[in-house]
Design a protein around this motif. Structure first.
Motif, PDB file in Angstrom:
ATOM      1  N   ARG A 189      52.320  78.700  -2.730  1.00 46.67           N
ATOM      2  CA  ARG A 189      52.307  78.056  -1.356  1.00 46.67           C
ATOM      3  C   ARG A 189      51.077  77.275  -0.856  1.00 46.67           C
ATOM      4  O   ARG A 189      50.989  76.552  -0.542  1.00 46.67           O
ATOM      5  CB  ARG A 189      52.966  79.093  -0.352  1.00 46.67           C
ATOM      6  CG  ARG A 189      53.234  78.652   0.907  1.00 46.67           C
ATOM      7  CD  ARG A 189      53.648  79.662   2.068  1.00 46.67           C
ATOM      8  NE  ARG A 189      53.593  79.319   3.343  1.00 46.67           N
ATOM      9  CZ  ARG A 189      54.576  79.041   3.901  1.00 46.67           C
ATOM     10  NH1 ARG A 189      55.890  79.253   3.405  1.00 46.67           N
ATOM     11  NH2 ARG A 189      54.735  78.879   5.526  1.00 46.67           N
ATOM     12  N   GLU A 190      50.003  78.246  -1.047  1.00 45.78           N
ATOM     13  CA  GLU A 190      48.600  78.011  -0.787  1.00 45.78           C
ATOM     14  C   GLU A 190      48.242  76.659  -1.666  1.00 45.78           C
ATOM     15  O   GLU A 190      47.569  75.703  -1.192  1.00 45.78           O
ATOM     16  CB  GLU A 190      47.955  79.040  -0.906  1.00 45.78           C
ATOM     17  CG  GLU A 190      47.807  80.182   0.103  1.00 45.78           C
ATOM     18  CD  GLU A 190      47.093  81.317   0.102  1.00 45.78           C
ATOM     19  OE1 GLU A 190      46.465  81.310  -1.002  1.00 45.78           O
ATOM     20  OE2 GLU A 190      47.102  81.950   0.962  1.00 45.78           O
ATOM     21  N   GLU A 191      48.465  76.760  -2.707  1.00 48.11           N
ATOM     22  CA  GLU A 191      48.263  75.665  -3.829  1.00 48.11           C
ATOM     23  C   GLU A 191      48.917  74.536  -3.467  1.00 48.11           C
ATOM     24  O   GLU A 191      48.120  73.434  -3.297  1.00 48.11           O
ATOM     25  CB  GLU A 191      48.640  76.139  -5.378  1.00 48.11           C
ATOM     26  CG  GLU A 191      47.864  75.122  -6.361  1.00 48.11           C
ATOM     27  CD  GLU A 191      48.618  74.053  -6.804  1.00 48.11           C
ATOM     28  OE1 GLU A 191      47.903  73.029  -7.296  1.00 48.11           O
ATOM     29  OE2 GLU A 191      50.110  74.106  -6.800  1.00 48.11           O
ATOM     30  N   PHE A 192      50.165  74.403  -3.273  1.00 49.89           N
ATOM     31  CA  PHE A 192      50.885  73.231  -2.838  1.00 49.89           C
ATOM     32  C   PHE A 192      50.426  72.610  -1.502  1.00 49.89           C
ATOM     33  O   PHE A 192      50.410  71.354  -1.309  1.00 49.89           O
ATOM     34  CB  PHE A 192      52.577  73.426  -2.685  1.00 49.89           C
ATOM     35  CG  PHE A 192      53.118  73.745  -4.017  1.00 49.89           C
ATOM     36  CD1 PHE A 192      52.331  73.413  -5.265  1.00 49.89           C
ATOM     37  CD2 PHE A 192      54.427  73.644  -3.986  1.00 49.89           C
ATOM     38  CE1 PHE A 192      53.346  73.526  -6.580  1.00 49.89           C
ATOM     39  CE2 PHE A 192      55.072  73.609  -5.500  1.00 49.89           C
ATOM     40  CZ  PHE A 192      54.618  73.532  -6.477  1.00 49.89           C
ATOM     41  N   ALA A 193      50.381  73.499  -0.439  1.00 48.66           N
ATOM     42  CA  ALA A 193      49.940  73.143   0.826  1.00 48.66           C
ATOM     43  C   ALA A 193      48.336  72.483   0.644  1.00 48.66           C
ATOM     44  O   ALA A 193      48.220  71.260   1.280  1.00 48.66           O
ATOM     45  CB  ALA A 193      49.737  74.278   1.734  1.00 48.66           C
ATOM     46  N   SER A 194      47.578  73.016  -0.072  1.00 55.84           N
ATOM     47  CA  SER A 194      46.344  72.512  -0.217  1.00 55.84           C
ATOM     48  C   SER A 194      46.220  71.068  -0.980  1.00 55.84           C
ATOM     49  O   SER A 194      45.645  70.134  -0.515  1.00 55.84           O
ATOM     50  CB  SER A 194      45.566  73.480  -1.142  1.00 55.84           C
ATOM     51  OG  SER A 194      43.897  72.752  -1.398  1.00 55.84           O
ATOM     52  N   PHE A 195      47.184  71.013  -2.176  1.00 57.38           N
ATOM     53  CA  PHE A 195      47.265  69.698  -2.694  1.00 57.38           C
ATOM     54  C   PHE A 195      47.862  68.365  -1.887  1.00 57.38           C
ATOM     55  O   PHE A 195      47.305  67.474  -1.667  1.00 57.38           O
ATOM     56  CB  PHE A 195      48.268  69.614  -3.781  1.00 57.38           C
ATOM     57  CG  PHE A 195      48.248  68.400  -4.461  1.00 57.38           C
ATOM     58  CD1 PHE A 195      47.581  68.252  -5.699  1.00 57.38           C
ATOM     59  CD2 PHE A 195      49.314  67.582  -4.255  1.00 57.38           C
ATOM     60  CE1 PHE A 195      47.623  67.137  -6.310  1.00 57.38           C
ATOM     61  CE2 PHE A 195      49.377  66.200  -4.955  1.00 57.38           C
ATOM     62  CZ  PHE A 195      48.447  65.989  -6.338  1.00 57.38           C
ATOM     63  N   ILE A 196      48.954  68.922  -1.017  1.00 59.37           N
ATOM     64  CA  ILE A 196      49.420  68.014   0.039  1.00 59.37           C
ATOM     65  C   ILE A 196      48.408  67.672   1.068  1.00 59.37           C
ATOM     66  O   ILE A 196      48.274  66.338   1.359  1.00 59.37           O
ATOM     67  CB  ILE A 196      50.933  68.486   0.691  1.00 59.37           C
ATOM     68  CG1 ILE A 196      51.789  68.730  -0.449  1.00 59.37           C
ATOM     69  CG2 ILE A 196      51.293  67.668   1.730  1.00 59.37           C
ATOM     70  CD1 ILE A 196      53.132  69.300   0.120  1.00 59.37           C
ATOM     71  N   ARG A 197      47.483  68.487   1.603  1.00 57.39           N
ATOM     72  CA  ARG A 197      46.639  68.294   2.554  1.00 57.39           C
ATOM     73  C   ARG A 197      45.609  67.272   2.136  1.00 57.39           C
ATOM     74  O   ARG A 197      44.983  66.245   2.707  1.00 57.39           O
ATOM     75  CB  ARG A 197      45.950  69.555   3.098  1.00 57.39           C
ATOM     76  CG  ARG A 197      46.778  70.099   4.092  1.00 57.39           C
ATOM     77  CD  ARG A 197      45.984  71.185   4.999  1.00 57.39           C
ATOM     78  NE  ARG A 197      44.960  72.047   3.977  1.00 57.39           N
ATOM     79  CZ  ARG A 197      45.647  73.256   3.553  1.00 57.39           C
ATOM     80  NH1 ARG A 197      46.838  73.643   3.837  1.00 57.39           N
ATOM     81  NH2 ARG A 197      44.938  74.030   2.584  1.00 57.39           N
TER      82      ARG A 197
END
Length: 218
Positions: A189-197
């Motif tokens: 979840r954190e990895e996906f959120a960071s990528f999108i940001r």
């Protein structure tokens, strides 16, 4: 911790098949204090995890199994034992609500393809690991944390694995896994959120990245 960093943790500890294949496919769920009188619930959750481990080893580690058949078996097991759609939505976090219907549909399809493409081949590396299921910790009326150890050959240190199992009646699904205390759902979840940001909050940017990862894994 990013997905790549988490994968590095596993490689350092040894290529444990069960832990590797579940990386990135898991959902975190909050718990409440254990309640009395749930021995049967805990026993059923333990049996569910044991059955999953036995079936995975028996059906997916066959050395002469061709790639397409191994992938079909893995996909079937993933949907049988994991709350896949809920996991995928939770991993995307707040961006699920921001995504269009078209983006949601494509994301779910690509997330599934990626899990199958990346983690099916891990079974080909099976080297005799076994899962010892030890105890169940009931967390409220629907969740059980099943504690286990991944036993590895050649004197390697066992890996602590805790499975969060959720019940809907007598239907069980894994919703989270913690390896040495690290939640795989939260990591993804954190990895996906960071990528999108980093890509101006565009869900489409993650979709493009998932396509690239699938291509690289096939």
């Amino acid at each position: 911790m990013t997905e790549l960093e988490a994968m590095s943790v596993f490689r350092t500890k040894g290529r444990s098949v069960i832990a590797l294949i579940l990386l990135g496919v898991l959902l975190v769920a909050g718990g409440v204090p254990a309640q009395a009188g749930d021995e049967e619930f805990g026993a059923e959750a333990k049996a569910f995890v044991e059955d999953m481990a036995v079936k995975a080893i028996a059906e997916l580690t066959v050395s002469d199994l061709d790639k397409d058949k191994r992938r079909r078996r893995f996909r079937e097991m993933m949907h049988e034992y994991f709350a896949f759609k809920g996991i995928a939505k939770w991993v995307l976090g707040r961006y699920w609500r921001r995504a269009t219907e078209v983006e949601r549909k494509e994301y779910l399809e690509l997330f599934e393809q990626l899990m199958v493409a990346v983690y099916t081949e891990r079974f080909e590396r099976y080297s005799g690991e076994t899962l010892s299921v030890e105890r169940a910790e009931v967390r409220g009326g629907k969740d059980v944390l099943v504690h286990s150890r991944l036993l590895r050959p050649n004197g390697l240190k066992p890996i602590e694995v805790a499975w969060r199992v959720r019940a809907d009646g007598h239907v069980y699904r894994v919703v989270d896994i913690m390896v040495e205390g690290l939640s795989m759902g939260l990591t993804q979840r954190e990895e996906f959120a960071s990528f999108i940001r980093q890509n101006n909050g565009r869900v489409q940017s993650l979709i493009i990245e998932l396509r690239k990862r699938i291509e690289a894994a096939t």
